[in-house]
Design a protein around this motif. Sequence first.
Motif, mmCIF file in Angstrom:
data_model
loop_
_atom_site.group_PDB
_atom_site.id
_atom_site.type_symbol
_atom_site.label_atom_id
_atom_site.label_comp_id
_atom_site.label_asym_id
_atom_site.label_seq_id
_atom_site.Cartn_x
_atom_site.Cartn_y
_atom_site.Cartn_z
ATOM 1 N N PHE A 28 -4.149 19.418 14.431
ATOM 2 C CA PHE A 28 -3.706 20.120 15.584
ATOM 3 C C PHE A 28 -4.146 21.674 15.803
ATOM 4 N N MET A 31 -7.476 21.191 16.957
ATOM 5 C CA MET A 31 -7.320 20.599 18.484
ATOM 6 C C MET A 31 -6.661 21.831 19.491
ATOM 7 N N ASN A 35 -9.422 23.361 22.357
ATOM 8 C CA ASN A 35 -8.804 23.312 23.919
ATOM 9 C C ASN A 35 -8.528 24.634 24.391
ATOM 10 N N ILE A 47 -10.253 17.805 23.945
ATOM 11 C CA ILE A 47 -9.982 16.721 22.907
ATOM 12 C C ILE A 47 -8.895 16.415 22.527
ATOM 13 N N ASN A 48 -8.407 15.338 21.935
ATOM 14 C CA ASN A 48 -7.266 14.871 21.309
ATOM 15 C C ASN A 48 -7.145 15.077 19.668
ATOM 16 N N PHE A 49 -6.253 14.796 19.156
ATOM 17 C CA PHE A 49 -5.996 14.973 17.638
ATOM 18 C C PHE A 49 -6.876 14.275 16.986
ATOM 19 N N TRP A 50 -7.051 12.941 16.924
ATOM 20 C CA TRP A 50 -8.057 12.356 16.336
ATOM 21 C C TRP A 50 -9.543 12.576 16.650
ATOM 22 N N GLN A 51 -9.806 13.348 17.780
ATOM 23 C CA GLN A 51 -11.341 13.873 18.055
ATOM 24 C C GLN A 51 -11.317 15.088 17.404
#
Length: 124
Positions: A28, A31, A35, A47-51
Motif C-alpha cells: 500500500f 501504491m 499514485n 496502479i493497484n495494490f498487486w501492481q
Amino acid sequence: MKHMKRYTGLKIAGFIALGVGFVTLLGFGIMMLWNWLIPELFNGPVINFWQALGLFILSKLLFGGFPKDHDKGGWKKRKWERMQAKMEHMSPEEKEKLKSHFDRCGWGKRWQPEEGQTTERQPE
C-alpha cells in the motif's frame, strides 16, 4: 512439553501475521507513493495494490536488493566475529556472566567449540 509446542505454534503464527502485515503495508505504501507522484509528474498510470507489489519485486530483482551470501552465512559470520572481538576485551568474570545468561536462554551450545575448532582468534 505440550505448553511449549503450543507456544511455538503461536510464535510461528505471530511471525506469519507480522510478515503478511509488513507486505501489506509495503504494497500500500508503494501504491500510494506511485499514485501520488507518477500520474502528476509524468502523466503515468494509476496502479493497484498487486501492481505495486509486482513493481517492488521487479525492482528488487533488477537492482539486486536480495542478499547474495545468505547460504554462506555472511552476515552471521560477521556478527559472530564482532561478538568475539567484544569478548576479547571482557574480564573473565564478565565472560562467565554472559555465558551463564546464554545458558539460561538455551544458547549454551554456541559457546562450545565444534570439534577441530578453537575459541582463539587466528592472527590475520
